[in-house]
Design a protein around this motif. Structure first.
Motif, PDB file in Angstrom:
ATOM      1  N   ARG A   1     -10.354  -1.678  -1.637  1.00 32.47           N
ATOM      2  CA  ARG A   1     -10.677  -0.290  -1.301  1.00 32.47           C
ATOM      3  C   ARG A   1     -11.629   0.258  -2.359  1.00 32.47           C
ATOM      4  N   ASN A  50       0.833  -1.206   0.000  1.00 29.53           N
ATOM      5  CA  ASN A  50       0.000   0.000   0.000  1.00 29.53           C
ATOM      6  C   ASN A  50       0.865   1.252   0.000  1.00 29.53           C
ATOM      7  N   ALA A  69       2.819   2.396  -2.251  1.00 27.86           N
ATOM      8  CA  ALA A  69       4.092   2.329  -2.990  1.00 27.86           C
ATOM      9  C   ALA A  69       4.087   3.278  -4.189  1.00 27.86           C
ATOM     10  N   GLY A 110       8.689  12.326  -8.880  1.00 28.33           N
ATOM     11  CA  GLY A 110       7.723  13.380  -8.605  1.00 28.33           C
ATOM     12  C   GLY A 110       6.342  12.972  -9.045  1.00 28.33           C
ATOM     13  N   GLU A 111       5.399  13.894  -8.895  1.00 32.24           N
ATOM     14  CA  GLU A 111       4.001  13.548  -9.119  1.00 32.24           C
ATOM     15  C   GLU A 111       3.492  13.902 -10.521  1.00 32.24           C
ATOM     16  N   LYS A 115       9.232   7.666  -5.989  1.00 33.82           N
ATOM     17  CA  LYS A 115       9.509   8.616  -4.899  1.00 33.82           C
ATOM     18  C   LYS A 115      10.991   8.787  -4.597  1.00 33.82           C
TER      19      LYS A 115
END
Ligand code: GDP
Length: 298
Positions: A138, A107, A109, A278-279, A251
């Protein structure tokens, strides 16, 4: 991208950098230098086995090339690390249609984020993408993927029922019927110690294979670089259970533990397909060993 990667690896480099600066100061190479190098590598999450192996390589190089000062030692270390990581540089080629990629990991990751980035990147290459929302534990994960799919014109297959294997079966069949190029199969996060969940993901894999022999063509394990040595444990356990064919190291930007990449290379030389710094969509890139080493030693 080189600049972005350099920035992304800044925390790992900062940690290593000051120590390297004092170690590689141009002085003579002696046993004390090797000992200090060993300590630095161990604290940078390179791990015991990879540290020993790298030190052996470095010593051999120093001997072979009759190197004498620590500036040269720095280059020898860089070369040895590059050699180790080059074995992991094998970009993903989507050779089948549909090409089914099953993602796995603990979870948090970065699986969902990775799926989003990959979907957009494949679309940009003109490929059609279908996402199988296999995180049936979920409800929020399913809804999140569905909303994301609508915004980005990506088809998402999901089910209320809570049976991940059934979602995968539907998704692979739908992809074949619709002539889809890429299936991204999400799975629920799980720890290697949760044996029932490890068995469940094996079942998911079997069902994908039943729907399409040869699939999944890629079993992608997503790892959070911040977990350090724990990532090595995850690689071994997921590989033993599933036969992992590729890794995503996410990350790296927030992490000072980028050295773990060497530990993984030493423990299980599974190709690192992508690294995440990064995102943003562009922050997920194919792994290039030379770029990585250059950014680390910049
Ligand atoms: P999952 O549980 O494996 O699906 O993980 P998620 O994809 O939901 O990611 C967990 C968190 O990590 C989210 O807040 C993401 O935005 C963040 N994240 C994922 N990849 C990266 C990355 O490469 N860099 C950074 N800084 N954050 C990331």
């Amino acid at each position: 991208w080189a600049a972005r990667l350099k920035q992304g690896l800044s925390r790992t480099r900062d940690q290593l950098g000051s120590q390297f600066a004092s170690l590689f100061n141009g002085g003579k190479i002696d046993e004390a230098v090797y000992e200090e190098l060993e300590t630095i590598l161990l604290t940078a999450d390179v791990g015991v086995a990879a540290t020993q192996s790298l030190l052996e390589q470095v010593r051999a190089r120093v001997k072979r090339q009759s190197l004498s000062d620590t500036h040269q030692l720095r280059e020898a270390l860089k070369q040895s690390l590059l050699e180790l990581l080059l074995t992991l540089e094998q970009p993903l080629h989507t050779t089948h249609k549909p090409f089914v990629i099953m993602l796995a990991g603990v979870n948090g990751a970065g699986k969902t984020t990775t799926i989003g980035k990959l979907a957009r990147q494949f679309q940009a290459e003109g490929k059609s993408v279908l996402i199988a929302a296999g995180d049936t534990f979920r409800a929020a994960a399913r809804e999140q993927l569905q909303a994301w799919g609508e915004r980005n014109q990506v088809q998402v297959i999901s089910q209320q029922s809570g049976d991940a294997a059934a979602v995968m079966f539907d998704a692979v069949n739908a992809a074949q019927a619709r002539g889809i190029d890429i299936v991204l199969a999400d799975t629920a996060g799980r720890l290697p110690t949760q044996l029932n969940l490890m068995e469940e993901i094996r079942k998911v894999q079997r069902v994908i294979n039943k729907a399409l022999p040869g699939a999944p063509h890629e079993v992608l394990l997503v790892l959070d670089a911040n977990t350090g040595q724990n990532a090595v444990t995850q690689v071994k356990a997921f590989d033993d259970a599933l036969g992992v064919t590729g890794l995503v190291l996410s990350k790296l930007d927030g992490s000072a533990k980028g050295g773990v990449i060497a530990a993984i290379a030493q423990a299980r030389p599974i190709p690192i397909r992508y690294i995440g710094v990064g995102e943003n969509i562009d922050d997920l890139r194919p792994f290039k060993a030379a770029e990585f080493v250059d950014a680390l030693f910049a």
